[in-house]
Design a protein around this motif. Structure first.
Motif, PDB file in Angstrom:
ATOM      1  N   VAL A  38      11.048  21.108  21.845  1.00 54.38           N
ATOM      2  CA  VAL A  38      11.416  22.525  21.911  1.00 54.38           C
ATOM      3  C   VAL A  38      11.672  23.093  20.519  1.00 54.38           C
ATOM      4  O   VAL A  38      12.405  22.498  19.718  1.00 54.38           O
ATOM      5  N   PHE A  39      11.033  24.224  20.253  1.00 53.68           N
ATOM      6  CA  PHE A  39      11.327  25.037  19.069  1.00 53.68           C
ATOM      7  C   PHE A  39      12.066  26.257  19.606  1.00 53.68           C
ATOM      8  O   PHE A  39      11.482  27.115  20.254  1.00 53.68           O
ATOM      9  N   LEU A  40      13.388  26.303  19.379  1.00 51.83           N
ATOM     10  CA  LEU A  40      14.218  27.334  20.014  1.00 51.83           C
ATOM     11  C   LEU A  40      14.621  28.389  18.980  1.00 51.83           C
ATOM     12  O   LEU A  40      15.566  28.209  18.218  1.00 51.83           O
ATOM     13  N   PHE A  41      13.876  29.481  18.974  1.00 51.58           N
ATOM     14  CA  PHE A  41      14.083  30.572  18.017  1.00 51.58           C
ATOM     15  C   PHE A  41      15.256  31.460  18.434  1.00 51.58           C
ATOM     16  O   PHE A  41      15.908  32.072  17.584  1.00 51.58           O
ATOM     17  N   SER A  42      15.524  31.525  19.734  1.00 52.97           N
ATOM     18  CA  SER A  42      16.558  32.437  20.257  1.00 52.97           C
ATOM     19  C   SER A  42      17.888  32.256  19.531  1.00 52.97           C
ATOM     20  O   SER A  42      18.281  31.132  19.223  1.00 52.97           O
ATOM     21  N   ASP A  43      18.573  33.393  19.295  1.00 50.70           N
ATOM     22  CA  ASP A  43      19.934  33.297  18.782  1.00 50.70           C
ATOM     23  C   ASP A  43      20.903  33.762  19.874  1.00 50.70           C
ATOM     24  O   ASP A  43      20.486  33.990  21.005  1.00 50.70           O
ATOM     25  N   ASN A  44      22.164  33.880  19.509  1.00 51.20           N
ATOM     26  CA  ASN A  44      23.185  34.229  20.510  1.00 51.20           C
ATOM     27  C   ASN A  44      23.200  33.241  21.684  1.00 51.20           C
ATOM     28  O   ASN A  44      23.378  33.628  22.841  1.00 51.20           O
ATOM     29  N   VAL A  45      22.976  31.960  21.388  1.00 52.91           N
ATOM     30  CA  VAL A  45      23.048  30.909  22.422  1.00 52.91           C
ATOM     31  C   VAL A  45      24.404  30.197  22.262  1.00 52.91           C
ATOM     32  O   VAL A  45      24.745  29.770  21.160  1.00 52.91           O
ATOM     33  N   PRO A  46      25.198  30.088  23.338  1.00 50.37           N
ATOM     34  CA  PRO A  46      26.514  29.437  23.207  1.00 50.37           C
ATOM     35  C   PRO A  46      26.393  27.987  22.731  1.00 50.37           C
ATOM     36  O   PRO A  46      25.421  27.299  23.063  1.00 50.37           O
ATOM     37  N   VAL A  47      27.391  27.545  21.962  1.00 52.40           N
ATOM     38  CA  VAL A  47      27.338  26.200  21.373  1.00 52.40           C
ATOM     39  C   VAL A  47      27.364  25.121  22.460  1.00 52.40           C
ATOM     40  O   VAL A  47      26.772  24.046  22.299  1.00 52.40           O
ATOM     41  N   GLU A  48      28.020  25.405  23.603  1.00 53.29           N
ATOM     42  CA  GLU A  48      28.045  24.417  24.695  1.00 53.29           C
ATOM     43  C   GLU A  48      26.617  24.197  25.214  1.00 53.29           C
ATOM     44  O   GLU A  48      26.217  23.070  25.495  1.00 53.29           O
ATOM     45  N   ALA A  49      25.864  25.281  25.315  1.00 51.20           N
ATOM     46  CA  ALA A  49      24.477  25.167  25.774  1.00 51.20           C
ATOM     47  C   ALA A  49      23.666  24.349  24.775  1.00 51.20           C
ATOM     48  O   ALA A  49      22.847  23.510  25.156  1.00 51.20           O
ATOM     49  N   GLU A  50      23.931  24.571  23.493  1.00 50.91           N
ATOM     50  CA  GLU A  50      23.222  23.819  22.456  1.00 50.91           C
ATOM     51  C   GLU A  50      23.504  22.323  22.586  1.00 50.91           C
ATOM     52  O   GLU A  50      22.581  21.493  22.528  1.00 50.91           O
ATOM     53  N   ALA A  51      24.794  21.981  22.781  1.00 46.73           N
ATOM     54  CA  ALA A  51      25.153  20.564  22.902  1.00 46.73           C
ATOM     55  C   ALA A  51      24.466  19.944  24.126  1.00 46.73           C
ATOM     56  O   ALA A  51      23.927  18.832  24.046  1.00 46.73           O
ATOM     57  N   ASP A  52      24.438  20.674  25.247  1.00 43.49           N
ATOM     58  CA  ASP A  52      23.772  20.179  26.472  1.00 43.49           C
ATOM     59  C   ASP A  52      22.284  19.925  26.218  1.00 43.49           C
ATOM     60  O   ASP A  52      21.731  18.898  26.602  1.00 43.49           O
ATOM     61  N   LEU A  53      21.650  20.908  25.588  1.00 46.42           N
ATOM     62  CA  LEU A  53      20.203  20.805  25.355  1.00 46.42           C
ATOM     63  C   LEU A  53      19.884  19.616  24.457  1.00 46.42           C
ATOM     64  O   LEU A  53      18.934  18.861  24.704  1.00 46.42           O
ATOM     65  N   LYS A  54      20.690  19.436  23.431  1.00 41.89           N
ATOM     66  CA  LYS A  54      20.395  18.351  22.491  1.00 41.89           C
ATOM     67  C   LYS A  54      20.665  16.979  23.128  1.00 41.89           C
ATOM     68  O   LYS A  54      19.956  16.012  22.834  1.00 41.89           O
ATOM     69  N   ARG A  55      21.663  16.917  24.004  1.00 47.36           N
ATOM     70  CA  ARG A  55      21.903  15.660  24.719  1.00 47.36           C
ATOM     71  C   ARG A  55      20.685  15.312  25.572  1.00 47.36           C
ATOM     72  O   ARG A  55      20.209  14.176  25.584  1.00 47.36           O
ATOM     73  N   GLU A  56      20.177  16.327  26.268  1.00 43.70           N
ATOM     74  CA  GLU A  56      18.994  16.134  27.116  1.00 43.70           C
ATOM     75  C   GLU A  56      17.795  15.699  26.254  1.00 43.70           C
ATOM     76  O   GLU A  56      17.045  14.784  26.615  1.00 43.70           O
ATOM     77  N   ALA A  57      17.625  16.364  25.121  1.00 45.71           N
ATOM     78  CA  ALA A  57      16.485  16.062  24.237  1.00 45.71           C
ATOM     79  C   ALA A  57      16.553  14.621  23.749  1.00 45.71           C
ATOM     80  O   ALA A  57      15.558  13.882  23.814  1.00 45.71           O
ATOM     81  N   LEU A  58      17.724  14.202  23.282  1.00 43.83           N
ATOM     82  CA  LEU A  58      17.865  12.840  22.755  1.00 43.83           C
ATOM     83  C   LEU A  58      17.591  11.804  23.838  1.00 43.83           C
ATOM     84  O   LEU A  58      16.938  10.793  23.587  1.00 43.83           O
ATOM     85  N   ALA A  59      18.087  12.079  25.050  1.00 42.00           N
ATOM     86  CA  ALA A  59      17.883  11.130  26.149  1.00 42.00           C
ATOM     87  C   ALA A  59      16.394  10.949  26.422  1.00 42.00           C
ATOM     88  O   ALA A  59      15.962   9.921  26.929  1.00 42.00           O
ATOM     89  N   ARG A  60      15.604  11.961  26.091  1.00 39.83           N
ATOM     90  CA  ARG A  60      14.165  11.903  26.366  1.00 39.83           C
ATOM     91  C   ARG A  60      13.337  11.633  25.114  1.00 39.83           C
ATOM     92  O   ARG A  60      12.105  11.651  25.161  1.00 39.83           O
ATOM     93  N   GLY A  61      14.021  11.442  23.967  1.00 38.25           N
ATOM     94  CA  GLY A  61      13.289  11.197  22.718  1.00 38.25           C
ATOM     95  C   GLY A  61      12.508  12.407  22.248  1.00 38.25           C
ATOM     96  O   GLY A  61      11.404  12.285  21.705  1.00 38.25           O
ATOM     97  N   LEU A  62      13.089  13.598  22.473  1.00 34.22           N
ATOM     98  CA  LEU A  62      12.390  14.838  22.119  1.00 34.22           C
ATOM     99  C   LEU A  62      13.172  15.620  21.071  1.00 34.22           C
ATOM    100  O   LEU A  62      14.388  15.490  20.958  1.00 34.22           O
ATOM    101  N   LEU A  63      12.447  16.453  20.326  1.00 31.58           N
ATOM    102  CA  LEU A  63      13.095  17.354  19.379  1.00 31.58           C
ATOM    103  C   LEU A  63      13.600  18.588  20.117  1.00 31.58           C
ATOM    104  O   LEU A  63      12.887  19.147  20.960  1.00 31.58           O
ATOM    105  N   CYS A  64      14.815  19.013  19.799  1.00 30.63           N
ATOM    106  CA  CYS A  64      15.257  20.340  20.211  1.00 30.63           C
ATOM    107  C   CYS A  64      15.666  21.045  18.922  1.00 30.63           C
ATOM    108  O   CYS A  64      16.766  20.849  18.411  1.00 30.63           O
ATOM    109  N   MET A  65      14.732  21.802  18.355  1.00 27.26           N
ATOM    110  CA  MET A  65      14.962  22.463  17.069  1.00 27.26           C
ATOM    111  C   MET A  65      15.591  23.835  17.325  1.00 27.26           C
ATOM    112  O   MET A  65      14.960  24.719  17.875  1.00 27.26           O
ATOM    113  N   GLY A  66      16.851  23.991  16.950  1.00 23.91           N
ATOM    114  CA  GLY A  66      17.558  25.237  17.201  1.00 23.91           C
ATOM    115  C   GLY A  66      18.689  24.995  18.167  1.00 23.91           C
ATOM    116  O   GLY A  66      19.005  23.830  18.462  1.00 23.91           O
ATOM    117  N   PRO A  67      19.324  26.050  18.688  1.00 21.57           N
ATOM    118  CA  PRO A  67      18.908  27.449  18.632  1.00 21.57           C
ATOM    119  C   PRO A  67      19.001  28.056  17.224  1.00 21.57           C
ATOM    120  O   PRO A  67      19.539  27.428  16.328  1.00 21.57           O
TER     121      PRO A  67
END
Lengths: 514, 59
Positions: free
Chosen positions: A142-171
């Motif tokens: 994921v290349f996540l350009f969006s801003d105004n994303v809550p930090v809790e959502a960011e932490a959730d997304l990155k946890r999911e990404a790491l579990a799957r061996g994927l990049l989550c660039m951003g928000p």
């Protein structure tokens, strides 16, 4: 004067499309002011404030498009609205892929492109988590350009990404270079040996462009988002990206650009840098090198590129305040002492990392400088116009230079501003001629100040390369023709601005330059 | 990079400008004609997302 509005129900348009429609409306003959906005609560407030709200538009919802114009006559208003409708129907007809209508969901898109490996997501922040999570669960980076994303959502997304061996660039990731592809706002640089991990956008752009000027190129450029090294996110993507560059055969040296890491994250970061097995340059804006640890720590983005190029080219390197002190002396002599200039510096930035760097470089010399907010006792101010606070419902100032141009014009009428400090960021996806609007505003502001016997010096730097669609040399020339002093980097522009306000600094920075 | 094999193939959700830039670079890209869910109401959209999460956990 006639005020007219039109509501197109269920006609969602993204912020760039809305900007283009608003520009087209304003360009129609007889139109004084115009807006093209989706009917969100914040946009209703904007319309009220601009005096463009009408009963009809007030009922519009977030998926309804409101067009509003104030024009000299009924006919002019009607003509403008008709032109905007025409433009919108043309846009609908040409968008999509080929003749097939564009899919309405990620799953629909995956049916058309089953081998997709990355999702670029730039929806409004409130909806970004949902789209990014869906993409990760379908196995996409994921290349996540969006801003105004809550930090809790960011932490959730990155946890999911790491579990799957994927990049989550951003928000709030503006730029990336992956396997030779440019994502988001990116300068055209050659492929090369430097792998960059960067918080967000303009830091990566500045270093990539400078590396290109020094004869190097980029292997990979991975964005992490500005909050990655906070305690809440724990450096998740920075550490993952460093691991990826460690094993990337195309990467011979690593550059890490970030804000200062949280104290709990720093040891993990140091350990990752220590085990890279490749030379590393670290620029944590606002943090000096730790007592021990790997990597060459530098203070500025320019130094990060300089040090990395030197490491790759096996040349000696040391930081310098100015690349060409003689040129600086000549500029100072030409400008003379600041007779009649206001006492203050006003930094108006479109690049967040560049604004942050300016703040850090200038405060030790000029004293306290309010960042974004207005300062009570300080004559100085630095504003990052790309900050979330200035971009809700609006395109980024790198896409729409008009927002900053208005600030520049206001500076011409201010008694405080003596020095304007500016950045200009070129590259793919940025405005096709950002220097045009800025140069015009600088010229007007300087003339306005001169009318009142004041002098306003504009100091700028440009992030870009000769291969960028806008062309570096032409954009620099436009700014210079408007009377701006264009320095080779943001750091040098900051120091030059400081010299104008505190001539005594020349002792320290220009010693030995005739 | 071993993390991503071969060239990027991109699904673009949001600013259409990015899809156009990628297409111009010669990258395979499909643009999604995205609209805000739940009529653009962030609170309703949040509820919808929570329901999807529950579905995911059960499924």
């Amino acid at each position: 004067m006639v005020l007219k509005s039109l509501v197109l129900p269920s006609f969602y348009q993204d912020s760039v499309a809305l900007m283009r429609v608003a520009q087209a409306l304003r360009g129609e003959k007889g139109v004084r002011e115009a807006a093209a906005l989706m009917g969100t609560p914040s946009n209703h407030a904007i319309l009220e404030q601009a005096g463009l709200a009408r009963a009809l538009g007030r009922e519009a919802g977030p998926n309804d498009l409101i067009l509003a114009v104030r024009a000299e006559s009924e006919a002019a208003a009607e003509r403008a609205l008709a032109a905007a409708r025409e433009l919108l129907s043309r846009r609908r007809a040409v968008s999509g892929q080929g003749t097939a209508p564009a899919p309405r969901s990620l799953d629909g898109a995956l049916r058309l492109l089953p081998g997709a490996n990355l999702a670029a997501i730039s929806v409004p922040g409130a909806f970004a988590r949902r789209e990014a999570m869906k993409a990760l669960r379908r196995g996409l980076h994921v290349f996540l350009f969006s801003d105004n994303v809550p930090v809790e959502a960011e932490a959730d997304l990155k946890r999911e990404a790491l579990a799957r061996g994927l990049l989550c660039m951003g928000p709030d990731c503006g730029t990336a270079y992956l396997n030779g592809t440019l994502l988001g706002f990116a300068n055209v640089v050659p492929p090369g040996r430097a792998g960059i991990v960067a918080a967000s956008g303009t830091g990566l752009q500045a270093v990539a462009s400078r590396l290109a000027a020094l004869g190097e190129g980029v292997s990979q450029g991975i964005g992490t988002g500005g909050r990655d090294l906070t305690a809440r996110v724990g450096g998740a993507m920075t550490l993952f990206a460093l691991e990826a560059l460690k094993t990337d055969p195309g990467t011979e040296a690593v550059v890490l650009l970030s804000k200062p890491p949280d104290a709990d994250v720093l040891p993990r970061l140091e350990s990752a840098l220590g085990s890279l097995g490749k030379p590393a340059v670290v620029c944590c804006l606002g943090a000096g090198p730790p007592a021990r640890g790997a990597g060459l720590w530098v203070e500025t983005l320019e130094d990060a590129a300089g040090a990395a190029a030197a490491l790759l080219q096996k040349k000696p390197w040391s930081p310098r305040p100015f690349a060409d002190p003689k040129d600086i002396r000549a500029r100072l002599a030409r400008l003379g002492r600041g007779s009649g200039a206001g006492p203050g510096l006003l930094g108006l930035y479109t690049g967040g990392t560049l604004a942050h760097e300016a703040h850090l470089l200038l405060e030790p010399h000029l004293g306290w400088i309010p960042f974004n907010e207005e300062g009570g006792s300080s004559p100085h101010r630095i504003v990052d116009l790309g900050d979330d606070a200035y971009t809700v419902g609006k395109p980024h100032p790198m896409l729409d230079p008009e927002a900053r141009a208005e600030w520049v014009r206001r500076a011409g009428r201010s008694r405080d501003a003596g020095v304007l400090l500016l950045d200009l960021v070129l590259g793919k996806a940025a405005h096709p001629d950002p220097a045009g609007a800025l140069a015009e505003a600088v010229k007007e502001a300087r003339a306005e100040a001169a009318k009142e016997g004041r002098r306003l010096v504009a100091v700028a730097s440009v992030v870009g390369t000769a291969s960028d669609p806008q062309g570096l040399a032409g954009q620099v020339a436009r700014l210079e023709a408007a009377g701006a002093e264009v320095l080779p980097s943001n750091a040098q522009a900051c120091r030059f601005a400081a010299l104008l306000l505190k001539p005594g600094l020349a002792e320290k920075w220009l010693k030995g330059a005739a | 990079m071993s993390l991503i094999e071969g060239p990027l193939r991109v699904v673009n959700v949001g600013l259409e400008l990015f899809a156009k830039e990628l297409r111009a670079e010669g990258v395979e890209v499909v643009h999604v004609d995205w609209r805000p869910p739940a009529g653009g109401n962030p609170r309703l959209a949040g509820l919808l997302e929570r329901l999807e999460e529950l579905d995911q956990q059960e499924g």
